[in-house]
Enzyme design. Structure first.
Site, short mmCIF file in Angstrom:
data_model
loop_
_atom_site.label_atom_id
_atom_site.label_comp_id
_atom_site.label_asym_id
_atom_site.label_seq_id
_atom_site.Cartn_x
_atom_site.Cartn_y
_atom_site.Cartn_z
N ASP A 60 0.87 -1.17 0.00
CA ASP A 60 0.00 0.00 0.00
C ASP A 60 0.92 1.22 0.00
OD1 ASP A 60 -1.58 2.20 0.84
OD2 ASP A 60 -3.00 0.86 1.83
N SER A 140 -2.19 14.18 -14.17
CA SER A 140 -3.48 14.22 -14.88
C SER A 140 -3.61 15.55 -15.60
CB SER A 140 -4.62 14.10 -13.86
OG SER A 140 -5.88 14.32 -14.49
N TYR A 153 -9.20 15.18 -5.81
CA TYR A 153 -8.35 14.60 -6.88
C TYR A 153 -7.54 15.70 -7.57
CZ TYR A 153 -7.26 11.85 -11.09
OH TYR A 153 -6.61 11.20 -12.12
N LYS A 157 -3.43 16.17 -7.62
CA LYS A 157 -2.64 16.09 -8.85
C LYS A 157 -1.83 17.38 -9.09
CE LYS A 157 -3.67 11.88 -10.06
NZ LYS A 157 -2.64 10.83 -10.19
N1 LIG Z 1 -7.97 6.76 -16.36
C1 LIG Z 1 -7.89 8.05 -16.63
O1 LIG Z 1 -8.70 8.61 -17.38
C2 LIG Z 1 -6.78 8.88 -16.05
C3 LIG Z 1 -6.59 10.18 -16.54
C4 LIG Z 1 -5.57 10.96 -16.02
C5 LIG Z 1 -4.75 10.44 -15.04
N2 LIG Z 1 -4.95 9.18 -14.57
C6 LIG Z 1 -4.03 8.69 -13.54
O2 LIG Z 1 -3.41 7.50 -14.01
C7 LIG Z 1 -3.11 6.65 -12.91
C8 LIG Z 1 -3.70 5.28 -13.13
O3 LIG Z 1 -5.08 5.42 -13.32
P1 LIG Z 1 -5.98 4.21 -13.83
O4 LIG Z 1 -7.08 4.82 -14.59
O5 LIG Z 1 -5.15 3.17 -14.47
O6 LIG Z 1 -6.55 3.70 -12.41
P2 LIG Z 1 -7.10 2.28 -11.96
O7 LIG Z 1 -8.06 2.55 -10.85
O8 LIG Z 1 -7.57 1.49 -13.12
O9 LIG Z 1 -5.80 1.59 -11.34
C9 LIG Z 1 -5.20 2.11 -10.19
C10 LIG Z 1 -4.38 1.02 -9.53
O10 LIG Z 1 -3.82 1.58 -8.33
C11 LIG Z 1 -3.96 0.62 -7.30
N3 LIG Z 1 -4.00 1.29 -6.00
C12 LIG Z 1 -4.99 2.08 -5.52
N4 LIG Z 1 -4.69 2.47 -4.28
C13 LIG Z 1 -3.48 1.95 -3.98
C14 LIG Z 1 -2.64 2.00 -2.85
N5 LIG Z 1 -2.99 2.67 -1.74
N6 LIG Z 1 -1.45 1.36 -2.89
C15 LIG Z 1 -1.09 0.66 -3.99
N7 LIG Z 1 -1.85 0.56 -5.10
C16 LIG Z 1 -3.03 1.19 -5.08
C17 LIG Z 1 -5.26 -0.11 -7.60
O11 LIG Z 1 -5.30 -1.37 -6.95
C18 LIG Z 1 -5.21 -0.20 -9.12
O12 LIG Z 1 -4.56 -1.39 -9.55
C19 LIG Z 1 -3.65 7.36 -11.67
O13 LIG Z 1 -2.61 8.12 -11.10
C20 LIG Z 1 -4.71 8.28 -12.25
O14 LIG Z 1 -4.95 9.40 -11.41
C21 LIG Z 1 -5.95 8.39 -15.06
#
Ligand SMILES: NC(=O)c1ccc[n+]([C@@H]2O[C@H](COP(=O)([O-])OP(=O)(O)OC[C@H]3O[C@@H](n4cnc5c(N)ncnc54)[C@H](O)[C@@H]3O)[C@@H](O)[C@H]2O)c1
Length: 257
Positions: A60, A140, A153, A157
């Site tokens: 975590d 982001s 959020y 970021k």
């Molecule tokens: N999906 C989007 O549209 C988007 C856009 C901009 C930025 N992001 C950023 O990209 C990154 C990944 O996003 P995603 O869409 O793949 O998210 P997701 O929710 O699909 O995956 C996130 C992963 O992080 C893990 N996680 C969550 N809390 C945790 C913790 N405390 N310790 C360890 N692992 C933990 C989860 O188990 C999961 O596997 C994030 O930083 C998100 O803010 C996503």
């Protein structure tokens, strides 16, 4: 191969953008430590079946002891970590500022920002004595603008970019580069959850929210996982050797500065 011989630890690597980065880095020859609270058996097996190296280091990001153990386990199995990707994050809560629950706000800051700090501390401790390393923070598009109903959020970021620039300055003399990627909306489980939250908070259907977000950028489409992973690969590789403290937009033109 651009990451041959490197060891990369990817937080939140079990799914979504993190998993895409694990796959992309493995293709470029890096050994991968998939660092997540959830299991990633299939991804680990997939990378190994393709001839790559991957291990799971369950942790975590908010727990300094678990993070330290994960770095030690990655080093024991693969070697010292050369690349850290701070990707783990949550997107909730979705609520107006006057309604948002402070404990939920704090949880988001804890995972997205403090988690990034804790993992960055662990990485710099390993990288500084070796005189090299690359840290890639997944921020982001909302690290550069506001977004109603998402104050926790968005704030987390923006702060990740502040941490990126500060870590870049502190670690530059140790040969460590620290950069960020700012993606637009990417179709992942995270996006589904936050679009549902927006739909509820704004009295709209998920389809309406999705259509708005899909067409909100000049390219009028969602970003692909591989498009984020490609930029994260560039920032981890020597191709970006003159870059530190940068935040690259992968937003289809939504953000231009
Ligand atoms: N999906 C989007 O549209 C988007 C856009 C901009 C930025 N992001 C950023 O990209 C990154 C990944 O996003 P995603 O869409 O793949 O998210 P997701 O929710 O699909 O995956 C996130 C992963 O992080 C893990 N996680 C969550 N809390 C945790 C913790 N405390 N310790 C360890 N692992 C933990 C989860 O188990 C999961 O596997 C994030 O930083 C998100 O803010 C996503």
């Amino acid at each position: 191969m651009r990451l041959s011989g490197r060891v990369a630890l990817v937080t939140g690597g079990a799914q979504g953008i993190g998993a895409a980065i694990c796959r992309a880095y493995a293709k470029e020859g890096a050994a991968i430590a998939i660092a997540d609270i959830r299991p990633a058996d299939e991804l680990e097996a997939e990378i190994r079946a393709a001839g790559g190296k991957a291990v799971q280091v369950r942790m975590d990001v908010t727990d300094p002891e678990q993070v330290a153990s994960a770095f030690a386990e990655a080093e024991r199995q693969l070697g010292p970590v050369d690349i850290l990707v701070n990707n783990a994050a949550i997107g909730t809560p979705v609520a107006l500022i006057e309604d948002v629950k402070v404990d939920e706000w704090e949880r988001t800051i804890k995972i997205n920002l403090v988690g990034t700090l804790i993992c960055t501390q662990a990485a710099i401790r390993v990288m500084r004595p070796r005189g090299r390393g690359a840290i890639v923070n997944i921020a982001s598009n909302v690290a550069k603008r506001g977004l109603p109903n998402r104050s926790a959020y968005v704030s987390s970021k923006w702060a990740v970019l502040g941490l990126t620039q500060t870590a870049a300055l502190e670690a530059v003399d140790a040969g460590i580069r620290v950069n960020a990627v700012c993606p637009g909306p990417v179709a992942t489980p995270h996006l589904d959850e936050v679009m549902l939250g927006h739909a509820r908070a704004e009295g709209r259907s998920v389809e309406e929210v999705a259509e708005d977000w899909r067409t909100g950028a000049p390219m009028k489409r969602f970003i692909e996982l591989d498009e984020v992973a490609a930029v994260a690969t560039f920032l981890a590789s020597d191709e970006s050797s003159a870059m530190t403290g940068q935040a690259l937009n992968v937003t289809g033109g939504l953000i231009m500065s």
